[in-house]
Design a protein around this motif. Structure first.
Motif, PDB file in Angstrom:
ATOM      1  N   GLU A 167     146.579 -72.722  53.107  1.00 19.90           N
ATOM      2  CA  GLU A 167     146.892 -73.876  53.963  1.00 19.90           C
ATOM      3  C   GLU A 167     145.885 -75.003  53.810  1.00 19.90           C
ATOM      4  O   GLU A 167     146.249 -76.176  53.897  1.00 19.90           O
ATOM      5  CB  GLU A 167     146.966 -73.424  55.417  1.00 19.90           C
ATOM      6  CG  GLU A 167     147.484 -74.501  56.360  1.00 19.90           C
ATOM      7  CD  GLU A 167     147.753 -73.968  57.746  1.00 19.90           C
ATOM      8  OE1 GLU A 167     148.349 -74.700  58.552  1.00 19.90           O
ATOM      9  OE2 GLU A 167     147.377 -72.803  58.019  1.00 19.90           O
ATOM     10  N   ARG A 168     144.634 -74.680  53.563  1.00 18.72           N
ATOM     11  CA  ARG A 168     143.601 -75.711  53.453  1.00 18.72           C
ATOM     12  C   ARG A 168     143.870 -76.660  52.287  1.00 18.72           C
ATOM     13  O   ARG A 168     143.563 -77.847  52.357  1.00 18.72           O
ATOM     14  CB  ARG A 168     142.230 -75.057  53.269  1.00 18.72           C
ATOM     15  CG  ARG A 168     141.085 -76.022  53.096  1.00 18.72           C
ATOM     16  CD  ARG A 168     139.752 -75.289  53.113  1.00 18.72           C
ATOM     17  NE  ARG A 168     139.664 -74.313  52.031  1.00 18.72           N
ATOM     18  CZ  ARG A 168     139.229 -74.609  50.800  1.00 18.72           C
ATOM     19  NH1 ARG A 168     138.870 -75.852  50.502  1.00 18.72           N
ATOM     20  NH2 ARG A 168     139.145 -73.673  49.878  1.00 18.72           N
ATOM     21  N   ILE A 169     144.483 -76.139  51.226  1.00 17.13           N
ATOM     22  CA  ILE A 169     144.725 -76.937  50.031  1.00 17.13           C
ATOM     23  C   ILE A 169     146.162 -77.428  49.955  1.00 17.13           C
ATOM     24  O   ILE A 169     146.425 -78.591  49.628  1.00 17.13           O
ATOM     25  CB  ILE A 169     144.394 -76.115  48.755  1.00 17.13           C
ATOM     26  CG1 ILE A 169     142.921 -75.698  48.758  1.00 17.13           C
ATOM     27  CG2 ILE A 169     144.730 -76.913  47.501  1.00 17.13           C
ATOM     28  CD1 ILE A 169     141.949 -76.849  48.757  1.00 17.13           C
ATOM     29  N   SER A 170     147.120 -76.549  50.245  1.00 11.61           N
ATOM     30  CA  SER A 170     148.541 -76.906  50.138  1.00 11.61           C
ATOM     31  C   SER A 170     149.301 -76.297  51.308  1.00 11.61           C
ATOM     32  O   SER A 170     149.730 -75.136  51.240  1.00 11.61           O
ATOM     33  CB  SER A 170     149.101 -76.389  48.801  1.00 11.61           C
ATOM     34  OG  SER A 170     150.429 -76.809  48.614  1.00 11.61           O
ATOM     35  N   THR A 174     153.664 -70.816  50.662  1.00 12.69           N
ATOM     36  CA  THR A 174     153.634 -69.584  51.440  1.00 12.69           C
ATOM     37  C   THR A 174     153.588 -68.375  50.515  1.00 12.69           C
ATOM     38  O   THR A 174     153.935 -68.457  49.334  1.00 12.69           O
ATOM     39  CB  THR A 174     154.882 -69.467  52.329  1.00 12.69           C
ATOM     40  OG1 THR A 174     156.055 -69.400  51.489  1.00 12.69           O
ATOM     41  CG2 THR A 174     155.006 -70.657  53.273  1.00 12.69           C
ATOM     42  N   TRP A 175     153.160 -67.247  51.074  1.00 11.51           N
ATOM     43  CA  TRP A 175     153.162 -66.005  50.313  1.00 11.51           C
ATOM     44  C   TRP A 175     154.577 -65.601  49.925  1.00 11.51           C
ATOM     45  O   TRP A 175     154.803 -65.071  48.828  1.00 11.51           O
ATOM     46  CB  TRP A 175     152.506 -64.896  51.131  1.00 11.51           C
ATOM     47  CG  TRP A 175     151.017 -64.919  51.064  1.00 11.51           C
ATOM     48  CD1 TRP A 175     150.141 -65.378  52.010  1.00 11.51           C
ATOM     49  CD2 TRP A 175     150.215 -64.451  49.969  1.00 11.51           C
ATOM     50  NE1 TRP A 175     148.837 -65.242  51.580  1.00 11.51           N
ATOM     51  CE2 TRP A 175     148.851 -64.668  50.334  1.00 11.51           C
ATOM     52  CE3 TRP A 175     150.499 -63.887  48.731  1.00 11.51           C
ATOM     53  CZ2 TRP A 175     147.804 -64.321  49.482  1.00 11.51           C
ATOM     54  CZ3 TRP A 175     149.448 -63.545  47.887  1.00 11.51           C
ATOM     55  CH2 TRP A 175     148.124 -63.757  48.264  1.00 11.51           C
ATOM     56  N   GLU A 176     155.529 -65.849  50.821  1.00 11.53           N
ATOM     57  CA  GLU A 176     156.916 -65.522  50.507  1.00 11.53           C
ATOM     58  C   GLU A 176     157.409 -66.321  49.306  1.00 11.53           C
ATOM     59  O   GLU A 176     158.107 -65.793  48.427  1.00 11.53           O
ATOM     60  CB  GLU A 176     157.809 -65.777  51.726  1.00 11.53           C
ATOM     61  CG  GLU A 176     157.552 -64.851  52.916  1.00 11.53           C
ATOM     62  CD  GLU A 176     156.380 -65.294  53.790  1.00 11.53           C
ATOM     63  OE1 GLU A 176     156.095 -64.609  54.785  1.00 11.53           O
ATOM     64  OE2 GLU A 176     155.747 -66.342  53.481  1.00 11.53           O
ATOM     65  N   GLY A 177     157.039 -67.597  49.267  1.00 12.63           N
ATOM     66  CA  GLY A 177     157.409 -68.425  48.132  1.00 12.63           C
ATOM     67  C   GLY A 177     156.738 -67.963  46.854  1.00 12.63           C
ATOM     68  O   GLY A 177     157.357 -67.919  45.784  1.00 12.63           O
ATOM     69  N   VAL A 221     144.859 -75.624  42.236  1.00 10.35           N
ATOM     70  CA  VAL A 221     143.649 -76.281  41.730  1.00 10.35           C
ATOM     71  C   VAL A 221     143.882 -77.786  41.595  1.00 10.35           C
ATOM     72  O   VAL A 221     143.023 -78.601  41.962  1.00 10.35           O
ATOM     73  CB  VAL A 221     143.222 -75.670  40.385  1.00 10.35           C
ATOM     74  CG1 VAL A 221     142.153 -76.534  39.713  1.00 10.35           C
ATOM     75  CG2 VAL A 221     142.694 -74.259  40.583  1.00 10.35           C
ATOM     76  N   GLU A 222     145.056 -78.160  41.081  1.00 10.47           N
ATOM     77  CA  GLU A 222     145.343 -79.599  40.941  1.00 10.47           C
ATOM     78  C   GLU A 222     145.472 -80.259  42.309  1.00 10.47           C
ATOM     79  O   GLU A 222     145.043 -81.397  42.502  1.00 10.47           O
ATOM     80  CB  GLU A 222     146.621 -79.793  40.124  1.00 10.47           C
ATOM     81  CG  GLU A 222     146.720 -81.154  39.461  1.00 10.47           C
ATOM     82  CD  GLU A 222     147.743 -82.068  40.112  1.00 10.47           C
ATOM     83  OE1 GLU A 222     147.777 -83.267  39.774  1.00 10.47           O
ATOM     84  OE2 GLU A 222     148.509 -81.571  40.950  1.00 10.47           O
ATOM     85  N   SER A 223     146.046 -79.534  43.270  1.00 11.33           N
ATOM     86  CA  SER A 223     146.116 -80.055  44.634  1.00 11.33           C
ATOM     87  C   SER A 223     144.712 -80.222  45.221  1.00 11.33           C
ATOM     88  O   SER A 223     144.435 -81.200  45.923  1.00 11.33           O
ATOM     89  CB  SER A 223     146.935 -79.107  45.521  1.00 11.33           C
ATOM     90  OG  SER A 223     148.281 -79.052  45.105  1.00 11.33           O
ATOM     91  N   MET A 224     143.838 -79.268  44.919  1.00 10.03           N
ATOM     92  CA  MET A 224     142.447 -79.361  45.379  1.00 10.03           C
ATOM     93  C   MET A 224     141.766 -80.588  44.783  1.00 10.03           C
ATOM     94  O   MET A 224     141.021 -81.296  45.462  1.00 10.03           O
ATOM     95  CB  MET A 224     141.694 -78.085  44.999  1.00 10.03           C
ATOM     96  CG  MET A 224     140.224 -78.067  45.389  1.00 10.03           C
ATOM     97  SD  MET A 224     139.413 -76.475  45.058  1.00 10.03           S
ATOM     98  CE  MET A 224     139.533 -76.403  43.256  1.00 10.03           C
TER      99      MET A 224
END
Length: 266
Positions: A167-170, A174-177, A221-224
């Motif tokens: 959640e902090r990054i994206s 979700t884990w389900e996804g 990583v790219e979102s970070m």
């Protein structure tokens, strides 16, 4: 939404065309995509404190891409690929004359861009030659699995997503996804041996697991990176989709690892 769909359609057509039009087109096209991704990287990290040596970085990446391409297409001995090292040395030497307050910030971002944004595309190019001769079906299978993972993650996350993955990054992942993406990638991979051959079924399945896991991590990583820099998209070259880094974020981490896996087992 219409713009995004049209761009996505032509984007896929161009990628498949580049794969199937022969080894020269394939190598040149994806090397250029890597250079474009590097140019985007330098653009989004540039600030008052961090000024990567963009020209030298791009020249170094061009030299490295040309040497890798020559090795793949022209069977140039691999030892000559190391001729790119002097261009890296020039990056350090030129920083001596720039009189910047934090020169190693500039050097660090220059080299990081090549490693993060450009070299993964060279591994992807190398996938086309990993059997010894050009075979477009391994990189094509890679992209099909990558797209299947993205599709499965989107559908499963939208339908069943409850538990946040990172959640902090994206916040939307979700884990389900994540599980849905990996499962669909595996299902698709089980059929690639029938149509593409080249790899055995278990090899395609392992490739799918690597892409599913590390493709997702590459996305994070790219979102970070974007979150740390305060940018929404890495670029605007693809209307409705952002930049090249946005579209190939899953490839950046997965391609080198898939190459390593196939190199070890074949």
């Amino acid at each position: 939404m219409l713009t995004r769909a049209i761009t996505g359609f032509f984007f896929i057509v161009v990628l498949i065309g580049a794969l199937l039009l022969g080894e020269v087109v394939f190598t040149v096209f994806f090397s250029l995509v890597g250079l474009g991704a590097l140019y985007e990287f330098y653009g989004i990290v540039r600030s008052e404190e961090n000024k990567p040596l963009s020209v030298l970085g791009l020249i170094s990446a061009i030299v490295l891409s040309a040497l890798i391409g020559w090795h793949c297409i022209g069977n140039m001995p691999f030892k000559y690929v190391w001729l790119f090292i002097p261009t890296f040395s020039i990056i350090f030497i030129c920083s001596l004359y720039q009189k910047r307050r934090l020169p190693f910030n500039d050097i660090g971002y220059t080299l990081l861009g090549i490693i993060y944004a450009c070299i993964p595309f060279l591994f992807f190019v190398a996938l086309g030659f990993i059997t010894g001769a050009f075979n477009p079906y391994i990189p094509l299978g890679f992209l099909i699995i990558l797209w299947s993972n993205d599709t499965g993650a989107y559908l499963a996350g939208r339908s069943f997503g409850r538990t946040k993955l990172f959640e902090r990054i994206s916040p939307n992942k979700t884990w389900e996804g994540f599980v849905g993406g990996v499962l669909l990638a595996i299902v698709v991979s089980l059929n690639l041996e029938q149509y593409f051959g080249t790899l055995q079924r278990w090899e395609w399945m392992c490739v799918a697991v690597i892409i599913g896991v590390f493709g997702t991590l590459g996305d994070l990583v790219e979102s970070m990176l974007k979150r740390s820099l305060g940018v929404k998209d890495s670029g605007n070259i693809l209307p409705g989709h952002g930049g090249l880094l946005d579209r190939f974020d899953g490839l950046l981490m997965a391609a080198p690892l898939v190459f390593l896996f196939l190199l070890m087992v074949r």
